[in-house]
Scaffold this motif. Structure first.
Motif, PDB file in Angstrom:
ATOM      1  N   SER A 319      20.107-125.866 -26.121  1.00 47.96           N
ATOM      2  CA  SER A 319      21.120-126.286 -25.147  1.00 47.96           C
ATOM      3  C   SER A 319      20.683-126.037 -23.710  1.00 47.96           C
ATOM      4  CB  SER A 319      22.428-125.533 -25.419  1.00 47.96           C
ATOM      5  OG  SER A 319      22.876-125.773 -26.721  1.00 47.96           O
ATOM      6  N   GLY A 320      19.474-125.522 -23.526  1.00 49.76           N
ATOM      7  CA  GLY A 320      18.999-125.235 -22.179  1.00 49.76           C
ATOM      8  C   GLY A 320      19.771-124.112 -21.514  1.00 49.76           C
ATOM      9  N   THR A 321      20.230-123.154 -22.307  1.00 50.51           N
ATOM     10  CA  THR A 321      21.030-122.044 -21.798  1.00 50.51           C
ATOM     11  C   THR A 321      20.232-120.753 -21.868  1.00 50.51           C
ATOM     12  OG1 THR A 321      23.008-123.159 -22.659  1.00 50.51           O
ATOM     13  CG2 THR A 321      23.240-120.849 -22.014  1.00 50.51           C
ATOM     14  N   PRO A 322      19.793-120.200 -20.752  1.00 50.65           N
ATOM     15  CA  PRO A 322      19.070-118.923 -20.767  1.00 50.65           C
ATOM     16  C   PRO A 322      19.937-117.829 -21.392  1.00 50.65           C
ATOM     17  CG  PRO A 322      18.823-120.000 -18.644  1.00 50.65           C
ATOM     18  CD  PRO A 322      19.883-120.754 -19.390  1.00 50.65           C
ATOM     19  N   SER A 323      19.282-116.801 -21.933  1.00 50.40           N
ATOM     20  CA  SER A 323      20.021-115.768 -22.654  1.00 50.40           C
ATOM     21  C   SER A 323      19.551-114.377 -22.260  1.00 50.40           C
ATOM     22  CB  SER A 323      19.841-115.950 -24.163  1.00 50.40           C
ATOM     23  OG  SER A 323      18.469-115.885 -24.516  1.00 50.40           O
ATOM     24  N   VAL A 324      20.458-113.426 -22.403  1.00 49.83           N
ATOM     25  CA  VAL A 324      20.127-112.011 -22.282  1.00 49.83           C
ATOM     26  C   VAL A 324      20.389-111.389 -23.639  1.00 49.83           C
ATOM     27  CG1 VAL A 324      20.465-109.871 -21.004  1.00 49.83           C
ATOM     28  CG2 VAL A 324      20.920-112.068 -19.894  1.00 49.83           C
ATOM     29  N   THR A 325      19.376-110.744 -24.204  1.00 55.04           N
ATOM     30  CA  THR A 325      19.498-110.172 -25.534  1.00 55.04           C
ATOM     31  C   THR A 325      18.753-108.845 -25.584  1.00 55.04           C
ATOM     32  OG1 THR A 325      19.313-110.662 -27.919  1.00 55.04           O
ATOM     33  CG2 THR A 325      17.491-111.396 -26.505  1.00 55.04           C
ATOM     34  N   THR A 326      18.659-108.281 -26.774  1.00 57.62           N
ATOM     35  CA  THR A 326      17.964-107.020 -26.996  1.00 57.62           C
ATOM     36  C   THR A 326      16.644-107.288 -27.701  1.00 57.62           C
ATOM     37  OG1 THR A 326      19.073-106.769 -29.127  1.00 57.62           O
ATOM     38  CG2 THR A 326      20.155-105.784 -27.197  1.00 57.62           C
ATOM     39  N   ARG A 327      15.866-106.231 -27.907  1.00 57.55           N
ATOM     40  CA  ARG A 327      14.604-106.406 -28.632  1.00 57.55           C
ATOM     41  C   ARG A 327      14.844-106.880 -30.057  1.00 57.55           C
ATOM     42  NH1 ARG A 327      11.381-100.905 -27.752  1.00 57.55           N
ATOM     43  NH2 ARG A 327      13.515-100.103 -27.637  1.00 57.55           N
ATOM     44  N   ILE A 328      15.887-106.379 -30.692  1.00 55.53           N
ATOM     45  CA  ILE A 328      16.211-106.843 -32.042  1.00 55.53           C
ATOM     46  C   ILE A 328      16.651-108.303 -32.002  1.00 55.53           C
ATOM     47  CG2 ILE A 328      17.941-106.621 -33.871  1.00 55.53           C
ATOM     48  CD1 ILE A 328      17.657-103.591 -33.634  1.00 55.53           C
ATOM     49  N   GLY A 329      17.414-108.683 -30.991  1.00 57.32           N
ATOM     50  CA  GLY A 329      17.841-110.074 -30.869  1.00 57.32           C
ATOM     51  C   GLY A 329      16.669-111.032 -30.721  1.00 57.32           C
ATOM     52  N   ALA A 330      15.657-110.618 -29.959  1.00 56.46           N
ATOM     53  CA  ALA A 330      14.509-111.485 -29.674  1.00 56.46           C
ATOM     54  C   ALA A 330      13.406-111.362 -30.719  1.00 56.46           C
ATOM     55  CB  ALA A 330      13.944-111.143 -28.299  1.00 56.46           C
ATOM     56  N   GLU A 331      13.580-110.488 -31.696  1.00 49.79           N
ATOM     57  CA  GLU A 331      12.542-110.268 -32.711  1.00 49.79           C
ATOM     58  C   GLU A 331      12.233-111.554 -33.476  1.00 49.79           C
ATOM     59  OE1 GLU A 331      12.369-106.547 -35.318  1.00 49.79           O
ATOM     60  OE2 GLU A 331      13.271-108.047 -36.653  1.00 49.79           O
ATOM     61  N   SER A 332      10.945-111.887 -33.575  1.00 49.12           N
ATOM     62  CA  SER A 332      10.477-113.088 -34.284  1.00 49.12           C
ATOM     63  C   SER A 332      11.042-114.376 -33.704  1.00 49.12           C
ATOM     64  CB  SER A 332      10.811-113.012 -35.781  1.00 49.12           C
ATOM     65  OG  SER A 332      10.072-112.003 -36.401  1.00 49.12           O
ATOM     66  N   MET A 333      11.371-114.350 -32.400  1.00 49.95           N
ATOM     67  CA  MET A 333      11.979-115.511 -31.766  1.00 49.95           C
ATOM     68  C   MET A 333      11.101-116.156 -30.705  1.00 49.95           C
ATOM     69  SD  MET A 333      15.098-116.060 -33.050  1.00 49.95           S
ATOM     70  CE  MET A 333      15.804-117.099 -31.797  1.00 49.95           C
ATOM     71  N   SER A 334       9.911-115.584 -30.422  1.00 47.98           N
ATOM     72  CA  SER A 334       9.117-116.187 -29.341  1.00 47.98           C
ATOM     73  C   SER A 334       7.614-116.125 -29.568  1.00 47.98           C
ATOM     74  CB  SER A 334       9.442-115.511 -28.004  1.00 47.98           C
ATOM     75  OG  SER A 334       9.005-114.161 -28.012  1.00 47.98           O
ATOM     76  N   GLY A 335       7.158-115.398 -30.571  1.00 46.03           N
ATOM     77  CA  GLY A 335       5.727-115.326 -30.845  1.00 46.03           C
ATOM     78  C   GLY A 335       4.906-114.761 -29.706  1.00 46.03           C
ATOM     79  N   GLY A 336       5.461-113.844 -28.943  1.00 47.13           N
ATOM     80  CA  GLY A 336       4.736-113.239 -27.828  1.00 47.13           C
ATOM     81  C   GLY A 336       4.841-114.001 -26.531  1.00 47.13           C
ATOM     82  N   LEU A 337       5.459-115.174 -26.540  1.00 47.94           N
ATOM     83  CA  LEU A 337       5.667-115.926 -25.302  1.00 47.94           C
ATOM     84  C   LEU A 337       6.748-115.258 -24.458  1.00 47.94           C
ATOM     85  CD1 LEU A 337       5.692-119.545 -26.811  1.00 47.94           C
ATOM     86  CD2 LEU A 337       3.828-118.472 -25.519  1.00 47.94           C
ATOM     87  N   GLU A 338       6.691-115.472 -23.153  1.00 42.83           N
ATOM     88  CA  GLU A 338       7.701-114.924 -22.246  1.00 42.83           C
ATOM     89  C   GLU A 338       9.086-115.392 -22.688  1.00 42.83           C
ATOM     90  OE1 GLU A 338       9.165-115.818 -17.683  1.00 42.83           O
ATOM     91  OE2 GLU A 338       7.025-116.016 -18.159  1.00 42.83           O
ATOM     92  N   TRP A 339      10.072-114.474 -22.646  1.00 45.00           N
ATOM     93  CA  TRP A 339      11.414-114.796 -23.135  1.00 45.00           C
ATOM     94  C   TRP A 339      12.134-115.742 -22.179  1.00 45.00           C
ATOM     95  CZ3 TRP A 339      13.536-115.176 -27.482  1.00 45.00           C
ATOM     96  CH2 TRP A 339      14.925-115.290 -27.611  1.00 45.00           C
TER      97      TRP A 339
END
Length: 432
Positions: A319-339
């Motif tokens: 949806s093109g909506t930036p997010s604020v999350t935690t390390r658990i939230g972002a786990e396995s969600m970016s493959g090391g790319l900048e969040w």
């Protein structure tokens, strides 16, 4: 494969949870392969369930601990049986093996339930030591290492049951690379029993006509209230994070925006948190998650425990909506790319990041682009539907050899299936 039987833990609700979307993707893959697909479940028919019949899938209501399932599957004779989470494999695995021994037995894990449970127990343990209710709600997300998590999980009844189900099946579908590594390196699950398969449908991620920064307003969080990490995140928002976010706007002499909280099945204890004066609005179920997401400016996903891939964060990226999350939230969600937003476990830092994303158009636009980059270069880097199709074909061709190499699976099936069989037969006889 000509016939596929899916045994659902619940009836799929793609508009209520990521698990529902995942299941719908899988059945649509089998349909694309020209398979006859039957979806069976012992669960009650749910309010927001998807009508599978409209896409050509046969629906069947089945019963637990009942030999009627044996007659049903013997007549159906599926080439592949997909178990929706390990609970269904425990209930029906022995019946499938007994009646259709040559059918492929595939486990769709959705996420590593035992990992989520272990993190939840660690959070509860930390909250027990809080001196006050305020302190209890201020406990930060779980930050245990893989070794610490294994120590917590190794004696867990749930972990033993879940990993045993993986060994008993021919293949387990995983959506998280972190969970695959944990299973391989700590639980000694052979790599050939695991298959990384995050998402199968590749939505268009370029040239989207979405509302821009100025056309959007308010914060959003979304998630099925029956999923415990989501309910916990709402409580953390209510008691600590949202007051800190609002304070950022008040200190800057700006009118605070609202936080819109969406999710299926909100219980009374959730709706009682609704407070218009504080801008904390419980909206309930969203018929179209991406529609409400793309009209919000920033997504908040403060998960203190959890596992797998987070559907709300995938929806936010699409949806093109930036997010604020935690390390658990972002786990396995970016493959090391900048969040595509900010990752913060500290409450004060979380609030500052939310304020910055909401008020700085340039930062917001940069993070929006980063979300599309993650989708393109991480989640959609491969055609996982084609990969899965090839793996299933190879498995079917070499089924005897692959099962022969899985002695632990043989052993676990022998002992578990016998005990489960006799218990189920006793329950059935008792219920007559």
């Amino acid at each position: 494969m000509k016939k596929v039987l899916v045994i659902g833990y619940v009836w799929p609700e793609p508009n209520s949870s990521a698990a529902g979307s995942r299941m719908l993707e899988l059945v649509q893959l089998f349909l694309s392969l020209r398979c006859d697909v039957t979806f069976a479940s012992a669960a009650a028919l749910s309010e927001h369930r998807f009508d599978l019949k409209q896409i050509g899938i046969t629906e069947k209501t089945i019963a637990l601990n009942c030999s009627s399932f044996d007659s049903f599957i013997t007549e159906l004779q599926p080439d592949l049986v997909l178990f929706d989470r390990f609970f269904t494999e425990e209930q029906f695995g022995w019946r499938v093996e007994q009646q259709c021994p040559q059918a492929l037995r595939i486990l769709d894990t959705e996420d590593f339930h035992s990992l989520r449970h272990a993190r939840q127990q660690l959070l509860k343990a930390a909250q027990k030591h809080a001196a006050t209710e305020v302190a209890r709600h201020a406990v930060p997300p779980v930050s245990a290492t893989a070794a610490e998590l294994y120590a917590q999980m190794s004696g867990s009844d749930m972990a033993q049951r879940e990993v045993a189900a993986m060994f008993r099946c021919d293949l387990s579908l995983m959506i998280s690379e972190v969970e695959m590594e944990l299973l391989k390196h700590y639980f000694a699950v052979p790599a050939q029993l695991l298959f990384y398969c995050p998402f199968l449908s590749q939505s268009e991620i370029v040239d989207k006509k979405l509302p821009d920064f100025s056309a959007r307003q308010h914060f959003i969080t979304i998630g099925n209230f029956r999923h415990e990490p989501n309910w916990d995140s709402v409580q953390w928002l209510k008691h600590q994070l949202w007051p800190l976010v609002r304070a950022q706007f008040l200190q800057a002499n700006m009118a605070p925006p609202e936080l819109h909280i969406y999710g299926a099945y909100p219980p009374p204890k959730a709706t009682q948190l609704h407070n218009a004066r504080e801008g904390f609005l419980i909206k309930g179920w969203a018929e179209d998650a991406q529609e409400v997401m793309q009209n919000a400016r920033v997504c908040l996903a403060p998960l203190r425990f959890g596992a797998g891939i987070k559907g709300k964060l995938m929806d936010a990226m699409h949806s093109g909506t930036p997010s604020v999350t935690t390390r658990i939230g972002a786990e396995s969600m970016s493959g090391g790319l900048e969040w595509c937003g900010a990752i913060e476990d500290d409450a004060a830092a979380f609030a500052r990041a939310a304020f910055d994303l909401y008020t700085q158009a340039g930062l917001w636009q940069n993070k929006q682009q980063q979300g599309w980059l993650i989708l393109r270069d991480y989640f959609y880097r491969r055609d996982y539907s084609q990969d899965l199709q090839q793996r299933l074909a190879t498995l079917a061709e070499n089924l005897h050899l692959e099962r022969q190499q899985n002695f632990i699976g043989h052993m676990l099936r022998h002992h578990h299936h016998k005990s489960t069989q006799y218990m189920a037969q006793w329950i059935e006889a008792k219920n007559r």
